[in-house]
Design an enzyme around this catalytic site. Structure first.
Site, PDB file in Angstrom:
ATOM      1  N   ASP A 145      13.341  20.481  19.540  1.00  0.00           N
ATOM      2  CA  ASP A 145      12.069  20.739  18.886  1.00  0.00           C
ATOM      3  C   ASP A 145      11.396  21.900  19.618  1.00  0.00           C
ATOM      4  O   ASP A 145      11.850  22.359  20.670  1.00  0.00           O
ATOM      5  CB  ASP A 145      11.212  19.461  18.893  1.00  0.00           C
ATOM      6  CG  ASP A 145      10.206  19.465  17.749  1.00  0.00           C
ATOM      7  OD1 ASP A 145       9.803  18.404  17.293  1.00  0.00           O
ATOM      8  OD2 ASP A 145       9.848  20.579  17.295  1.00  0.00           O
TER       9      ASP A 145
HETATM   10  C1  GLC Z   1       7.235  21.252  15.261  1.00  0.00           C
HETATM   11  C2  GLC Z   1       7.664  19.887  14.800  1.00  0.00           C
HETATM   12  C3  GLC Z   1       8.988  19.869  14.114  1.00  0.00           C
HETATM   13  C4  GLC Z   1       9.202  21.183  13.394  1.00  0.00           C
HETATM   14  C5  GLC Z   1       9.322  22.254  14.453  1.00  0.00           C
HETATM   15  C6  GLC Z   1       9.513  23.646  13.823  1.00  0.00           C
HETATM   16  O1  GLC Z   1       6.619  21.158  16.506  1.00  0.00           O
HETATM   17  O2  GLC Z   1       7.661  18.828  15.746  1.00  0.00           O
HETATM   18  O3  GLC Z   1       8.993  18.750  13.216  1.00  0.00           O
HETATM   19  O4  GLC Z   1      10.363  21.136  12.603  1.00  0.00           O
HETATM   20  O5  GLC Z   1       8.204  22.293  15.316  1.00  0.00           O
HETATM   21  O6  GLC Z   1       8.372  24.020  13.129  1.00  0.00           O
END
Ligand code: GLC
Length: 715
Positions: A259
């Site tokens: 993430d």
């Molecule tokens: C965010 C979220 C995740 C998302 C990623 C990219 O922090 O936790 O669900 O897909 O970043 O945007």
């Protein structure tokens, strides 16, 4: 094993280029994390980034992809990722809302449409579906999943993966699905986002892992670990679950993408002293791509020098990334059929699907005296409240490339549906601030109206990531405003828009009707108007238990029994200030029909392993309107070697009933579906009695029940 093309490429790559394939940078089209992306073209040109997120659209994609395939040394195409969660340009209902449709076919269709639009805009991978079971509506991200139940979340996730990925990722109009957030992110302590999670392996295996198993079986291309730690081990560094369960027991062969900034955050978690240690922990646990933290680019060379990782471990991740690029067809067609005009030309064809999905997602919770559907005679309608004409909020959180100008608001929809009515509009109050014009105009409108429609609830940014709430009340001054409207004594229909159940029992007591509208997306207004006018009958059912108070949370139908079950007795598992029962049970939802259940039939009465149990029930609609009924099939094992939940959902079916129509619905329940982790945590079907329960919700008082006895032996 990867093919000759990948091995040949790998043999030419420098260490920096190998690590570059493990780096995903954010471009500036959308902000979804704490570090703002910018111009990534330099990193792409120098082979220091193998994929990007948050860049889409024909021009931008063509430009940056050309940098990769024309200006970089090895001309390796980029994977472009984006959060296409419930739509790309056409916005469908938020997942918690769409889950209320209890229809895997619909869930797959909306993912398919979203993938077509996203791929036309150059997106090759989506960070969806989210598979996080959650029983705590304080948690903002409850809106992004399919609710409290693992069985529903599993079907929802598998349907979304099929919809996003189609038959093959080499086909145009497909995107790779990245299922997230692995694992148990929805059990965040105190419902606070990013907070620690802690649970038994039994709960993990019974509730949180099954949706990921289902998504892997459906062929998901990637998995994203959660930000959170599980019992002290951050998921981004959780080798036993990433390498052990995911790649081992569950047989996942795709790519693991961290993430946003999560690899570097292992330092904040307190398990790494610097980026080199953080990078080594993540890579060795099984994380292939570092999203936007810089830990792989800056830390892996050091980790290699310190002997914390091997070149072989780095190359294993590079292979998986290159294999995904090959599966996506990027080496043969880096633009993947990128349309000259992007997603926009596809939207018109998706409008009707968006309207249908929105209709099926709304849940009718109250309808006193059949105040709905609206009378056909022209009338004066006061449409008031902060969400009556709120195009941005209708999209909900994670609305992809959706644009507010494409939203149909409730005001738009109602005026289009009922031009014969005099529909006055006034906000009266903001969502969480006073309205500059004050409540008087709205109250005056309501006072003179034949009918009041009160559109209240949460703003879209009050749920989603980093949007946990301590309470489940109406935000701002809306409760006082709603009470003032109800005090006028006019027939009042409430449209309650939110990313979570709202604990407002007084509102349900006083309003004539309440329709839970979540955030219904681009076609919200038309869908709401279709339901209010009776052009369609509400059919949504709650995918999450609706509490009376935040003090009851976590509250869900699959709780384990207590040795002192709640009752009127003193020494029992209850509260002294509120009933233990929810305001509305999982599965609850009214239609305009009036459906009754009878004649439950369960065969055979003594099934053996390998058999399939047939469960049949009669339905009768003795109402004056058609009804779309959802029938739920639960089981309960009253005695087992391990205490079993009060109810377990094992199936549901939908059927339409005309006024006066009778029908018999039949569901199949393989005996193998009765399996649960035994004392040794290995799944097994335990012989003995099982209750089979069928009905319209998890409210036991509404369930028909029979007992079957599973014999020893059998396949
Ligand atoms: C965010 C979220 C995740 C998302 C990623 C990219 O922090 O936790 O669900 O897909 O970043 O945007």
């Amino acid at each position: 094993m990867s093919g000759p093309r990948i091995e040949a490429l790998l043999s030419q790559m420098t260490l920096s280029e190998k690590i570059g394939q493990l780096v995903m940078l954010a471009a500036g089209f959308s902000v979804t994390g704490p570090i703002i992306g910018g111009d990534a073209s330099g990193a792409v040109r120098e082979g220091r980034a193998g994929s990007l997120l948050n860049v889409f659209g024909p021009g931008a994609v063509r430009d940056i992809q050309r940098v990769a395939i024309e200006q970089s040394r090895l001309k390796i195409p980029l994977i472009l990722g984006f959060d296409v969660v419930h739509g790309h340009r056409t916005v469908f209902p938020v997942p918690l809302g769409e889950a209320a449709a209890f229809d895997p076919t619909l869930w797959e269709q909306t993912a398919r449409a979203s993938a077509r639009e996203a791929a036309a805009d150059g997106v090759a991978l989506t960070f969806a579906p989210m598979l996080d079971v959650s029983r705590d509506p304080r948690w903002g991200r409850v809106v992004e999943g399919a609710g409290e139940d693992a069985f529903v979340q599993s079907l929802f996730g598998a349907a979304k993966v099929r919809g996003f990925e189609g038959e093959s990722l080499g086909e145009s109009g497909t995107v790779a699905a990245t299922v997230k957030h692995f694992v148990a992110y929805g059990a965040a302590s105190a419902g606070r986002d990013y907070a620690s999670t802690d649970m038994s392996e039994r709960t993990l295996r019974e509730t949180y892992l099954p949706p990921f198993q289902a998504a892997i079986a459906a062929g998901c291309a990637a998995v994203m670990p959660a930000f959170s730690d599980l019992s002290g081990v951050p998921m981004t560094a959780n080798g036993p679950l990433l390498d052990g369960w995911l790649r081992g027991e569950a047989g996942f062969r795709g790519v693991v993408i961290s993430d946003y900034n999560a690899v570097a955050e292992l330092v904040a978690h307190g398990v790494a002293t610097d980026l080199a240690e953080a990078a080594a922990l993540a890579l060795r646990a099984g994380v292939d791509i570092d999203m936007m933290s810089g830990a792989y680019e800056q830390g892996l060379p050091l980790a290699l020098q310190r002997g914390l990782v091997t070149l072989g471990e780095i190359e294993a991740s590079v292979r998986r990334v290159l294999e995904l690029k090959e599966r996506l067809g990027l080496f043969d067609d880096p633009m993947r059929g990128l349309g000259a005009d992007g997603a926009a030309p596809l939207m018109a064809a998706h409008r009707e699907l968006a309207r249908e999905a929105a209709r099926r997602s709304a849940v009718l919770l109250r309808n006193r005296g059949d105040i709905l559907p609206l009378s056909e005679r022209p009338q004066r309608i006061a449409l008031i409240g902060p969400l009556a004409d709120a195009p941005t909020d209708m999209m909900g959180s994670w609305s992809g490339a959706g644009e507010a100008r494409d939203s149909v608001t409730v005001l738009d929809g109602l005026r289009a549906a009922r031009p014969d009515c005099d529909i006055g509009h006034a906000r009266g109050v903001g969502v969480d601030e006073a309205d500059e014009s004050g409540p008087d105009a709205a109250l005056a409108l309501a006072r003179e109206a034949d009918l009041v429609i009160l559109a209240i609830g949460e703003a879209r940014d009050m749920s989603g990531e980093a949007a946990s709430r301590t309470g489940l009340d109406l935000p701002g001054d809306q409760a006082n405003f709603a009470r003032a409207v109800l005090d006028l004594g006019r027939p009042t229909v409430v449209l309650l828009s939110s990313g979570r159940p709202l604990a407002v029992p007084w509102l349900f007591e006083r309003a004539g009707a309440v329709l839970a509208t979540w955030f219904l997306g681009s076609e919200a207004g038309h869908a709401v108007a279709d339901l209010l006018t009776g052009r369609a009958s509400p059919s949504g059912r709650l995918p999450i238990t609706w509490p009376r108070s935040v003090g009851q949370v976590p509250i869900f139908f699959g709780e384990r029994p207590s040795g002192r079950p709640a009752s009127d007795g003193h020494y029992t598992s209850k509260y002294i200030d509120l009933p233990t029962t929810p305001l509305f049970a999982f599965g609850y939802g009214l239609t305009y029909g009036r459906v009754s259940y009878s004649a439950l039939g369960v065969e055979p009465p003594r099934p053996r392993r390998g058999d399939t149990i047939t469960v049949a029930v009669d339905l009768f609609n003795d109402g004056e309107h058609p009804a779309e009924e959802t029938v739920f099939l639960f089981i309960r094992k009253p005695v087992a070697r391990v205490a079993r939940p009060l109810l377990e959902l094992k199936g549901f079916s939908r059927l339409s009933l005309a006024p006066g129509e009778r029908a018999r619905t039949v569901m199949a329940l393989p005996v193998s579906a009765l399996a649960f982790p035994g004392p040794d945590l290995r799944p097994a079907v335990e012989p003995g009695d099982y209750e089979i329960l069928v009905g319209p919700s998890a409210d036991r008082a509404q369930l028909l029940r029979q007992v079957v006895h599973v014999e020893e032996g059998g396949a």
